[in-house]
Design a protein around this motif. Structure first.
Motif: not given
Length: 367
Positions: A105-115, A211-225
């Protein structure tokens, strides 16, 4: 010039051990053997002849801090070939995806920037690595676990290439019939799978758009309650049981057995990825919880749940903030999740920094 991605072939158990340790250590020769994507078949044939249960780590070379040198490989390889050798540990945070290696089976490799590609890889790779059995079907694979037959996630087709509704139905019937599945189920994980899902719905299948959703962790991480704490997964079982009993009450006499399976299956995830459960308690009882599954630099939020009597108190936000902090501490740059296209939580996640990146379809029907 270093390629955009490098790869490293491992057994799934070795990768799970690396997730605990934070890295893959160099071997006796002082380096970690890497490969370029076009040459990985050479070490695969030499070290793992005939194996189809391997994991291919997709490494972003920009995340490596130790030197990579292109040097001669095994003496049996062509003399002109050069392989990348990492002179230092391979951090798990440099691994942007874990791809199934199932030749031919062919291998398909995702690019690092492709969320989206990374999210799809996560949701189609983890079930295979935890499965008891895996078989090829048109468009993808079937995963099987006879210990939890009522779990759709553990017993279904995972299809990443387009096939029509008749092919899905035929493959599900053949595999499910032979395996004794109480349902026929599939994940349609290729672009524009909606028409096939709707065609299956016309044939009597249930079809849910995710729906697939994504969040980059470079965004500020909210303080846990307050009160959101890491817990042993067994402490969350009662909350899960209450939720599944409400949602599956129509099963009647089968309810107890099905709930036991759904709770029991959860331990399987920690065998292949790093799992952390976070919960909030009221008077000692867990009333809200969520789970993080870390697979290298990609993490997934799962099992977000609040008891109906405890909603509106900010507990879910506290749990999610704690999970995001754990992902950031693990070196993940991407956090993903699945949300129903027809339900309100996807809007709740949007307000917390998640963005829609694509869709899949989950389809099922009774046997």
């Amino acid at each position: 010039m270093t390629p955009d991605v490098l790869v490293h072939l491992v057994e799934p158990a070795q990768w799970r051990a690396a997730l605990r340790q934070g890295s893959i250590r160099p071997g006796p020769d002082g380096f970690v053997h890497l490969s370029t994507p076009d040459l990985v078949h050479l070490p695969a044939r030499r070290l793992f002849p005939g194996r189809r249960d391997l994991a291919l780590l997709v490494v972003d070379p920009r995340r490596l801090t130790d030197p990579v040198r292109f040097e001669p490989g095994h003496p049996d390889d062509p003399a002109e070939l050069r392989f990348p050798h990492l002179y230092g540990p391979l951090p798990t945070s440099s691994v942007v995806a874990v791809v199934l290696y199932r030749p031919p089976t062919p291998v398909v490799l995702p690019e690092p920037s492709d969320a989206l590609a990374r999210a799809l890889t996560f949701y189609t790779s983890v079930p295979v690595r935890r499965a008891v059995g895996v078989g090829d079907v048109p468009g993808g694979v079937a995963v099987l676990d006879p210990d939890v037959p009522s779990s759709h996630d553990n017993n279904r087709l995972l299809l990443t290439a387009p096939v029509d509704a008749a092919a899905v139905e035929a493959a599900a019937e053949e595999v499910g019939g032979n395996a004794g599945w109480p349902q026929r189920a599939a994940l349609l994980a290729w672009p524009d799978a909606g028409p096939v899902a709707r065609a299956l719905a016309a044939r009597g299948w249930n079809a849910e758009e995710l729906v697939l959703m994504a969040r980059r962790t470079e965004l500020p991480v909210p303080r846990p309650g307050a009160g959101a704490e890491v817990v042993d997964q067994r402490e969350v079982h009662e909350l899960w049981e209450r939720s599944w009993r409400r949602g599956l009450a129509s099963l009647g006499d089968r309810l107890d057995a099905v709930v036991r399976q759904l709770v029991g299956r959860e331990r399987l995830n920690d065998r292949v990825v790093a799992v952390t459960d976070v919960a909030v308690r009221e008077e000692g009882r867990v009333v809200a919880a969520g789970q993080l599954r870390v697979d290298g630099a990609t993490a997934a939020v799962e099992s977000m749940l609040t008891d109906p009597a405890a909603r509106g108190r900010g507990y879910a936000g506290a749990v999610l903030a704690r999970l995001l902090g754990i992902a950031a501490d693990a070196g993940c740059d991407l956090v993903v999740l699945e949300a129903s296209a027809d339900d309100w939580p996807r809007h709740w996640y949007t307000r917390r920094g998640f963005e829609p990146i694509g869709t899949t379809w989950s389809v099922d029907r009774p046997a």
